[in-house]
Scaffold this active site. Structure first.
Site, PDB file in Angstrom:
ATOM      1  N   ASP A 138     -12.492  -4.167  -1.529  1.00  0.00           N
ATOM      2  CA  ASP A 138     -11.312  -3.489  -1.009  1.00  0.00           C
ATOM      3  C   ASP A 138     -10.096  -4.367  -1.315  1.00  0.00           C
ATOM      4  O   ASP A 138     -10.130  -5.575  -1.051  1.00  0.00           O
ATOM      5  CB  ASP A 138     -11.502  -3.315   0.506  1.00  0.00           C
ATOM      6  CG  ASP A 138     -10.422  -2.464   1.127  1.00  0.00           C
ATOM      7  OD1 ASP A 138     -10.653  -1.254   1.297  1.00  0.00           O
ATOM      8  OD2 ASP A 138      -9.335  -3.018   1.433  1.00  0.00           O
ATOM      9  N   ILE A 139      -9.052  -3.781  -1.875  1.00  0.00           N
ATOM     10  CA  ILE A 139      -7.851  -4.566  -2.204  1.00  0.00           C
ATOM     11  C   ILE A 139      -7.145  -4.942  -0.897  1.00  0.00           C
ATOM     12  O   ILE A 139      -6.895  -4.070  -0.053  1.00  0.00           O
ATOM     13  CB  ILE A 139      -6.907  -3.755  -3.118  1.00  0.00           C
ATOM     14  CG1 ILE A 139      -7.639  -3.346  -4.404  1.00  0.00           C
ATOM     15  CG2 ILE A 139      -5.650  -4.553  -3.447  1.00  0.00           C
ATOM     16  CD1 ILE A 139      -6.887  -2.347  -5.252  1.00  0.00           C
ATOM     17  N   ASN A 146       1.956  -0.517  -1.506  1.00  0.00           N
ATOM     18  CA  ASN A 146       2.453   0.864  -1.596  1.00  0.00           C
ATOM     19  C   ASN A 146       3.795   1.028  -0.879  1.00  0.00           C
ATOM     20  O   ASN A 146       4.731   1.617  -1.428  1.00  0.00           O
ATOM     21  CB  ASN A 146       1.435   1.826  -0.963  1.00  0.00           C
ATOM     22  CG  ASN A 146       0.550   2.477  -2.004  1.00  0.00           C
ATOM     23  OD1 ASN A 146       0.896   2.523  -3.182  1.00  0.00           O
ATOM     24  ND2 ASN A 146      -0.602   2.973  -1.580  1.00  0.00           N
ATOM     25  N   ASP A 155      -0.445   2.708  -7.774  1.00  0.00           N
ATOM     26  CA  ASP A 155      -1.375   3.289  -8.756  1.00  0.00           C
ATOM     27  C   ASP A 155      -1.647   2.310  -9.889  1.00  0.00           C
ATOM     28  O   ASP A 155      -2.778   2.207 -10.382  1.00  0.00           O
ATOM     29  CB  ASP A 155      -0.784   4.588  -9.338  1.00  0.00           C
ATOM     30  CG  ASP A 155      -0.882   5.743  -8.343  1.00  0.00           C
ATOM     31  OD1 ASP A 155      -1.523   5.564  -7.284  1.00  0.00           O
ATOM     32  OD2 ASP A 155      -0.317   6.821  -8.623  1.00  0.00           O
ATOM     33  N   GLU A 181      -8.409   2.445  -1.858  1.00  0.00           N
ATOM     34  CA  GLU A 181      -8.346   1.175  -2.597  1.00  0.00           C
ATOM     35  C   GLU A 181      -9.698   0.462  -2.571  1.00  0.00           C
ATOM     36  O   GLU A 181      -9.783  -0.737  -2.732  1.00  0.00           O
ATOM     37  CB  GLU A 181      -7.229   0.284  -2.041  1.00  0.00           C
ATOM     38  CG  GLU A 181      -7.446  -0.245  -0.629  1.00  0.00           C
ATOM     39  CD  GLU A 181      -6.896   0.653   0.475  1.00  0.00           C
ATOM     40  OE1 GLU A 181      -6.831   1.889   0.282  1.00  0.00           O
ATOM     41  OE2 GLU A 181      -6.536   0.110   1.534  1.00  0.00           O
TER      42      GLU A 181
END
Lengths: 261, 128
Positions: A138-139, A146, A155, A181
């Site tokens: 997971d980022i 964002n 993106d 993500e």
């Protein structure tokens, strides 16, 4: 022979002389020479008739041959064009099945595709006795990226992570976008050591990502949960352990790799 | 509408067929893979035969056909043969085949049909 006699008259005269048993040489000579002439004429005529008939037959035969050839050509054209339409549908099918299995943003396998692959891997592990491992990542602070830099930049981050994943895995591993993500990497027939090498490589590749945004350079990290399939269980069980490991990593400060306990 | 006009609504598997006698135009659009293509296209073939026989005016075909199954390909070959014969006896015939710019294969296949035709046969891109 002064007068031209009809074939019938020639025959009648000759028959008359025969009936009379005539011995008149002059009359017999005339009758016989008329008969000879008649015979010659008839032969010639027969010859001409058969020539015409032969020619006619040949013409009919050629005509039929041409018709068959033209039909054959037409059938070939029909089959050729029809094949073209079949190919068109076939290509469309292929691109549709790709679209159904692919995440449009990153080009990685989508959830549907990885679900199928996971089921296949469970069966394969059962068959071969060699289990797979999973890396769920997971980022970190993706929402911040964002919110701060906008969704197009978000993106871009996702795409960069996707290409980092692809570069770090082996040909037969499958990288997928699991959701938002989150990414899931499936490593078939992999030991703890194999998995450790790959997950370290991925972590390094993600840390190396740099995205320019105006004056700023965006750098990211990710948290990893790693789990190993246990023969006999179903893939949601393995996934659950990867998720638990990931949650542990998230709650213990992110930017780390946690192996299932 | 002229009694000799034709309007066969399209379905998912059969094209919309429209014929205008006074305008001398026949249009077909859509996909064509009906179960009964020879039956389905009979009115259109009759219209074409009638028009070619009983009118002296030019004829224009506008096709926006996408997929054709084998029997539909056969019907179209028959249509083009009919046009070819009329064209060779001096009728003014023209045909335009529109294709979606996203699907070049349709243009290639229209080109295959064109190979057998000597009348004006244009293949045009169009945004659908």
């Amino acid at each position: 022979m002064n007068r031209r006699l009809s074939p019938r008259q020639i025959l009648q005269r000759a028959e008359g002389l025969l009936v009379e048993h005539s011995t008149d040489a002059a009359s017999l000579y005339v009758a016989l020479s008329n008969m000879v002439q008649l015979y010659r004429d008839q032969c010639e005529r027969l010859e001409r008739v058969s020539q015409v008939a032969d020619g006619y037959q040949a013409a009919v035969r050629d005509d039929a041959k041409m018709k068959i050839q033209s039909h054959k050509r037409r059938m070939e054209r029909l089959a050729h064009i029809s094949d073209g339409y079949h190919d068109l549908v076939h290509e469309l099918n292929l691109s549709l099945s790709t679209a159904v299995m692919e995440d449009p943003l990153t080009g990685l396998a989508n959830r549907r595709r990885i679900d199928v692959a996971l089921s296949e891997e469970v069966s394969r592990a059962r068959r071969t006795g060699r289990a797979f491992s999973l890396i769920l990542l997971d980022i970190d602070h993706f929402k911040y990226v964002n919110d701060t830099y906008g969704h197009p930049t978000g993106d871009l981050v996702l795409k960069e992570v996707a290409s980092a994943l692809i570069q770090c895995v082996r040909d037969y591993d499958i990288c997928s976008r699991w959701g938002g993500e989150e990414f899931l990497v499936l490593l078939p027939e992999s030991s703890l050591d194999d998995t450790r090498i790959i997950v370290d490589r991925i972590q390094a590749a993600i840390r190396a990502i740099e995205i320019s945004h105006g004056q700023a350079t965006i750098r990211i990290t990710a948290s990893f949960g790693v789990a190993f399939h246990v023969l006999g269980e179903d893939h949601p069980d393995t996934l659950l352990r990867a998720d638990q490991a990931l949650m542990e990593g998230k709650s213990s400060g992110r930017n780390c790799i946690v192996f299932q306990s | 509408m002229h009694t000799k006009d034709l309007n066969i609504p399209g379905t998912q598997s059969s094209p919309h067929v429209q014929a205008d006698w006074d305008g001398g135009v026949l249009c077909m659009s859509g996909d064509s893979y009906p179960e009964n293509s020879f039956e389905l296209f009979e009115p259109m073939l009759n219209w074409l035969t009638d028009y070619v026989e009983h009118s002296q005016e030019p004829l224009r075909l506008e096709l926006s056909l996408r997929y054709l199954n084998t029997s539909s390909v056969k019907v179209m070959m028959d249509v083009f043969d009919l046009l070819e014969v009329a064209y060779k006896t001096g009728r003014r015939i023209e045909l335009i085949w529109f294709y979606d710019t996203r699907n070049h294969r349709v243009a290639e296949l229209a080109g295959e049909f064109k190979e057998d035709c000597s009348f004006p046969f244009d293949i045009h891109p169009k945004i659908f």
